[in-house]
Write a protein that holds these residues in place. Structure first.
Motif, PDB file in Angstrom:
ATOM      1  N   ILE A   1       0.929  -0.947   0.000  1.00 58.99           N
ATOM      2  CA  ILE A   1       0.166   0.066   0.462  1.00 58.99           C
ATOM      3  C   ILE A   1       0.685   1.284   0.453  1.00 58.99           C
ATOM      4  N   ASP A   2       0.646   2.192  -0.960  1.00 60.85           N
ATOM      5  CA  ASP A   2       1.145   3.312  -0.775  1.00 60.85           C
ATOM      6  C   ASP A   2       0.610   4.662  -0.871  1.00 60.85           C
TER       7      ASP A   2
ATOM      8  N   ASN B   1       0.294   8.602  -1.131  1.00 61.46           N
ATOM      9  CA  ASN B   1       0.918   9.863  -1.187  1.00 61.46           C
ATOM     10  C   ASN B   1      -0.205  10.978  -1.002  1.00 61.46           C
TER      11      ASN B   1
ATOM     12  N   GLN C   1      -4.810  10.491  -1.622  1.00 54.76           N
ATOM     13  CA  GLN C   1      -4.413   9.000  -3.002  1.00 54.76           C
ATOM     14  C   GLN C   1      -3.067   7.690  -2.567  1.00 54.76           C
TER      15      GLN C   1
ATOM     16  N   TRP D   1      -2.538   3.904  -3.634  1.00 50.40           N
ATOM     17  CA  TRP D   1      -2.348   3.021  -4.786  1.00 50.40           C
ATOM     18  C   TRP D   1      -2.589   1.265  -3.449  1.00 50.40           C
TER      19      TRP D   1
ATOM     20  N   THR E   1      -1.495  -2.635  -4.398  1.00 52.54           N
ATOM     21  CA  THR E   1      -0.871  -3.423  -5.089  1.00 52.54           C
ATOM     22  C   THR E   1      -0.986  -4.907  -5.127  1.00 52.54           C
TER      23      THR E   1
ATOM     24  N   ARG F   1      -1.805  -6.747  -9.774  1.00 50.52           N
ATOM     25  CA  ARG F   1      -2.767  -5.874 -10.215  1.00 50.52           C
ATOM     26  C   ARG F   1      -2.436  -3.931  -9.126  1.00 50.52           C
ATOM     27  N   LYS F   2      -2.385  -3.285  -9.641  1.00 52.48           N
ATOM     28  CA  LYS F   2      -2.413  -2.042  -9.323  1.00 52.48           C
ATOM     29  C   LYS F   2      -3.799  -1.022  -9.039  1.00 52.48           C
ATOM     30  N   VAL F   3      -4.154  -0.888  -7.599  1.00 51.04           N
ATOM     31  CA  VAL F   3      -5.796   0.402  -8.498  1.00 51.04           C
ATOM     32  C   VAL F   3      -5.542   0.978  -7.020  1.00 51.04           C
ATOM     33  N   LEU F   4      -6.049   2.024  -7.305  1.00 49.06           N
ATOM     34  CA  LEU F   4      -6.129   3.707  -6.640  1.00 49.06           C
ATOM     35  C   LEU F   4      -7.104   2.966  -5.414  1.00 49.06           C
TER      36      LEU F   4
ATOM     37  N   SER G   1       3.645  10.600   3.396  1.00 48.35           N
ATOM     38  CA  SER G   1       3.458   9.391   2.604  1.00 48.35           C
ATOM     39  C   SER G   1       4.164   8.200   3.368  1.00 48.35           C
TER      40      SER G   1
ATOM     41  N   SER H   1       4.387   4.129   3.186  1.00 48.50           N
ATOM     42  CA  SER H   1       5.228   2.969   2.347  1.00 48.50           C
ATOM     43  C   SER H   1       4.353   1.689   3.264  1.00 48.50           C
TER      44      SER H   1
END
Length: 431
Positions: A92-93, A95, A99, A101, A103, A108-111, A167, A169
């Motif tokens: 999970i990223d 920003n 925001q 993201w 993974t 797959r990568k989704v918002l 931010s 991660s």
């Protein structure tokens, strides 16, 4: 007017944190039990107050939902928790608060949805996690804008002040009980490689696992450790807990889990990986497992392998098995160590028995997205011979598809056979 759970959470959180800050209870479980009682009472008072004022109040199911949400904001990861609980989520990223993201393990990568109402709320959430989760409370502020924290089955890295928006991660550890059979089932290694590595662990061979970021080095170290006798004393040394061998008493009954600690605002009280590796030997650890070697802890790790910690394991970032020795030299220098290359390489040659290199492929082909991690190479490490660097036997090399296949019989084959390896498996090919 419908009841706003998130608004209620924001109103109750300051009261809960104030109660925890002034509490006299100690111990992780005791603090959590005290917090549960405080939260339940505050939620009841909140509902009663709104009812008496003629405002919309939570129903009993909503009270339970509210209490759980408040608890998650402090002792879990708030609105992130559903994603952390999802076994398909890998990273999970974040920003900024909106925001997010996600993974997944299939690539797959989704918002995702916002995880806080504002960046200020996001920072406040991270500060609560840093204060109430993990082994020691950690600061997250303008003075300390970097945070690294292990929470449950996740590793969190956070930044503020040095980025346009706060931010995060978050790495989710999805295979906490992985063993070599699990890795074989996921095509990370084949039957020959599985038997070879199991024998290497049982024969007390010292192993370095290399690969890039996200290649599965920690999971692989955890799987190798599953081959260690349950009663053997193990010390794990990590920047933040990720191996979690101490949480598997059915598999590892005698584990000393050591986690590095940052200094306070004055710089006092820090405990480094270097110091903890030295401590591990004093506490009678038969094997030492270092989550990731990053700097000056390299030399004590090699010394541990060479003296008291036969059968130890560590992970290290390297782009190929051929780069591992130069990578070790760079790490030694970056840690401020003044050591001649020939001395370091001689120490490596005497300490390390095998280097296992992992690769990760994420690409699109005709069948869709391909996401695979696998063992690419296994090198036997020997003392320097004709050159400066340690000599190597390329025991397993990349096959046609990149996966490791048998190539050269190692010098220690007799020891591996004595530890249960069937040499007939060393015949080449991916099985």
């Amino acid at each position: 007017m419908s009841f706003d759970v998130q608004k209620a959470v924001r109103e109750l959180l300051p009261q809960v944190t104030q109660a925890l800050d002034t509490a006299t209870v100690t111990g992780d479980e005791a603090v959590r039990e005290y917090a549960r009682a405080v939260i339940i009472n505050l939620v009841r008072d909140y509902a009663d107050t709104r009812t008496l004022a003629g405002n919309s109040a939570p129903t009993l199911p909503q009270e339970r939902l509210l209490a759980e949400a408040v608890h998650n904001e402090i002792f879990a990861l708030g609105r992130l928790q559903p994603f952390v609980d999802d076994p398909e989520v890998e990273n999970i990223d974040v920003n900024g608060c909106d925001q997010v993201w996600i993974t997944y393990s299939d690539g797959r990568k989704v918002l995702g949805p916002p995880i806080a109402d504002s960046d200020e709320d996001l920072v406040a959430n991270v500060r609560r996690w840093a204060a109430y989760q993990g082994q020691t409370a950690r600061d997250f502020s303008i003075a300390r804008p970097r945070l690294h924290l292990s929470v449950g089955r996740t590793r969190i890295a956070a930044l503020m002040g040095v980025t346009p928006r706060p931010s995060l991660s978050i790495r989710r550890h999805g295979m906490l009980h992985a063993d070599l059979d699990d890795l074989m089932a996921s095509d990370t290694l084949d039957k020959s490689c599985r038997a070879f590595l199991a024998a290497a662990v049982r024969a007390h061979k010292d192993i370095v696992i290399t690969g890039g970021m996200g290649d599965g080095k920690t999971t692989f170290a955890r799987a190798l450790a599953a081959e260690i006798d349950p009663d053997e004393r193990i010390a794990t040394v990590e920047k933040e807990y990720e191996l979690f061998l101490h949480a598997q008493p059915d598999r590892h009954r005698d584990v000393l889990a050591l986690e590095a600690r940052e200094g306070n605002t004055e710089g006092f009280g820090a405990l480094t990986l270097h110091q903890l590796i030295e401590d591990a030997l004093r506490f009678n650890a038969r094997r030492i497992i270092v989550g990731e070697v990053r700097g000056d802890e390299l030399v004590p790790m090699l010394e541990a392998m060479n003296t008291g910690g036969a059968g130890s394991i560590c992970t290290m970032h390297a782009d190929s098995a051929d780069q591992v020795f130069s990578r070790m030299l760079i790490l030694a220098g970056s840690g401020g160590l003044s050591i001649a290359p020939e001395t370091l390489f001689r120490t490596i040659g005497m300490a390390v028995d095998f280097v296992i290199h992992l690769r990760h492929e994420l690409r699109h082909d005709l069948d869709g997205l391909v996401n695979r991690r696998y063992v690419a190479e296994i090198h036997e490490v020997l003392p320097p011979a004709d050159g400066l660097e340690p000599a190597v036997n390329r025991v397993y090399v990349p096959g046609p598809d990149g996966r490791a296949v048998p190539n050269t019989i190692p010098q220690c084959m007799n020891e591996l056979v004595a530890a249960g390896f069937d040499p007939s498996l060393f015949t080449g090919g991916w099985a």
